[in-house]
Design a protein around this motif. Sequence first.
Motif, mmCIF file in Angstrom:
data_model
loop_
_atom_site.group_PDB
_atom_site.id
_atom_site.type_symbol
_atom_site.label_atom_id
_atom_site.label_comp_id
_atom_site.label_asym_id
_atom_site.label_seq_id
_atom_site.Cartn_x
_atom_site.Cartn_y
_atom_site.Cartn_z
ATOM 1 N N HIS A 90 0.818 -1.207 0.000
ATOM 2 C CA HIS A 90 0.000 0.000 0.000
ATOM 3 C C HIS A 90 0.853 1.258 0.000
ATOM 4 O O HIS A 90 1.944 1.280 0.572
ATOM 5 C CB HIS A 90 -0.930 0.010 1.208
ATOM 6 C CG HIS A 90 -1.769 -1.234 1.313
ATOM 7 N ND1 HIS A 90 -2.776 -1.526 0.423
ATOM 8 C CD2 HIS A 90 -1.716 -2.272 2.173
ATOM 9 C CE1 HIS A 90 -3.321 -2.678 0.739
ATOM 10 N NE2 HIS A 90 -2.698 -3.159 1.797
ATOM 11 N N SER A 91 0.339 2.314 -0.606
ATOM 12 C CA SER A 91 1.073 3.578 -0.664
ATOM 13 C C SER A 91 0.693 4.514 0.472
ATOM 14 O O SER A 91 1.380 5.501 0.709
ATOM 15 C CB SER A 91 0.835 4.273 -2.004
ATOM 16 O OG SER A 91 -0.533 4.589 -2.145
ATOM 17 N N ARG A 92 -0.379 4.223 1.190
ATOM 18 C CA ARG A 92 -0.801 5.020 2.340
ATOM 19 C C ARG A 92 -1.117 4.071 3.483
ATOM 20 O O ARG A 92 -1.915 3.147 3.320
ATOM 21 C CB ARG A 92 -2.040 5.855 1.992
ATOM 22 C CG ARG A 92 -1.758 6.950 1.011
ATOM 23 C CD ARG A 92 -3.064 7.547 0.486
ATOM 24 N NE ARG A 92 -2.819 8.574 -0.495
ATOM 25 C CZ ARG A 92 -2.563 8.349 -1.773
ATOM 26 N NH1 ARG A 92 -2.525 7.114 -2.228
ATOM 27 N NH2 ARG A 92 -2.352 9.347 -2.606
ATOM 28 N N ARG A 108 2.356 8.407 3.968
ATOM 29 C CA ARG A 108 2.401 8.170 2.524
ATOM 30 C C ARG A 108 3.815 7.753 2.146
ATOM 31 O O ARG A 108 4.799 8.390 2.553
ATOM 32 C CB ARG A 108 1.985 9.422 1.768
ATOM 33 C CG ARG A 108 0.522 9.773 1.973
ATOM 34 C CD ARG A 108 0.096 10.926 1.107
ATOM 35 N NE ARG A 108 0.767 12.143 1.514
ATOM 36 C CZ ARG A 108 0.154 13.230 1.966
ATOM 37 N NH1 ARG A 108 -1.144 13.242 2.068
ATOM 38 N NH2 ARG A 108 0.831 14.291 2.302
ATOM 39 N N THR A 109 3.915 6.689 1.377
ATOM 40 C CA THR A 109 5.208 6.153 0.983
ATOM 41 C C THR A 109 6.060 7.202 0.288
ATOM 42 O O THR A 109 7.258 7.327 0.557
ATOM 43 C CB THR A 109 5.004 4.941 0.051
ATOM 44 O OG1 THR A 109 4.145 4.010 0.699
ATOM 45 C CG2 THR A 109 6.312 4.273 -0.282
ATOM 46 N N ARG A 110 5.455 7.977 -0.568
ATOM 47 C CA ARG A 110 6.186 9.005 -1.308
ATOM 48 C C ARG A 110 6.817 10.026 -0.353
ATOM 49 O O ARG A 110 7.974 10.401 -0.509
ATOM 50 C CB ARG A 110 5.238 9.695 -2.283
ATOM 51 C CG ARG A 110 5.862 10.812 -3.063
ATOM 52 C CD ARG A 110 4.896 11.423 -4.032
ATOM 53 N NE ARG A 110 3.545 11.475 -3.471
ATOM 54 C CZ ARG A 110 2.519 12.048 -4.054
ATOM 55 N NH1 ARG A 110 2.666 12.618 -5.215
ATOM 56 N NH2 ARG A 110 1.341 12.066 -3.497
#
Length: 173
Positions: A90-92, A108-110
């Motif tokens: 997952h990105s979040r 958040r991964t970013r």
Amino acid sequence: VLVRLVFKLFGVDVSRKLDLMSADAELRGAIALHGSEGNLVKQERDIHSSILDLDLVHVADIMVHRKAMATIDAGLPPAELVAAVLASPHSRLPLWRDDPDNIVGVLRTRDLLRAINAAGGKADTLDIAAIAAEPWFVPETTSLREQLNAFRQRRARFALVVDEYGTLMGLVT
């Protein structure tokens, strides 16, 4: 026109009633017509029809239940937390503290990767609480149309669902 003429002969004014035929019913009829003519495959017809039902469905009906949510303990050392984020698909990810139902932020991964890059690749020096975004809580009774509009307005893609007492129920994306 024929129906109006027949009703007019009997003294019934149906012009307003017929004009009030909802756009929803017209769209459903058009979808059914195109589906019966073979212009739409069943999956597309179902998608088009379900868009019209967004007011009838609530976020509680489609949310990921809290037992199935991927979450991370905010109290973990930063290096372990980064490893857990990188292992997740997952990105979040919601961050919790002391109790899995006590969500304190959304990581958040970013944002995490940018912070690692800014720290010269040293994950041990990260302040995860500063990187995490504020969680957004929405009531479970919110209709999908309202939630979709709220997502657009906030430019968000992730919300946590709570019941009327503020208890975490799940998440919706």
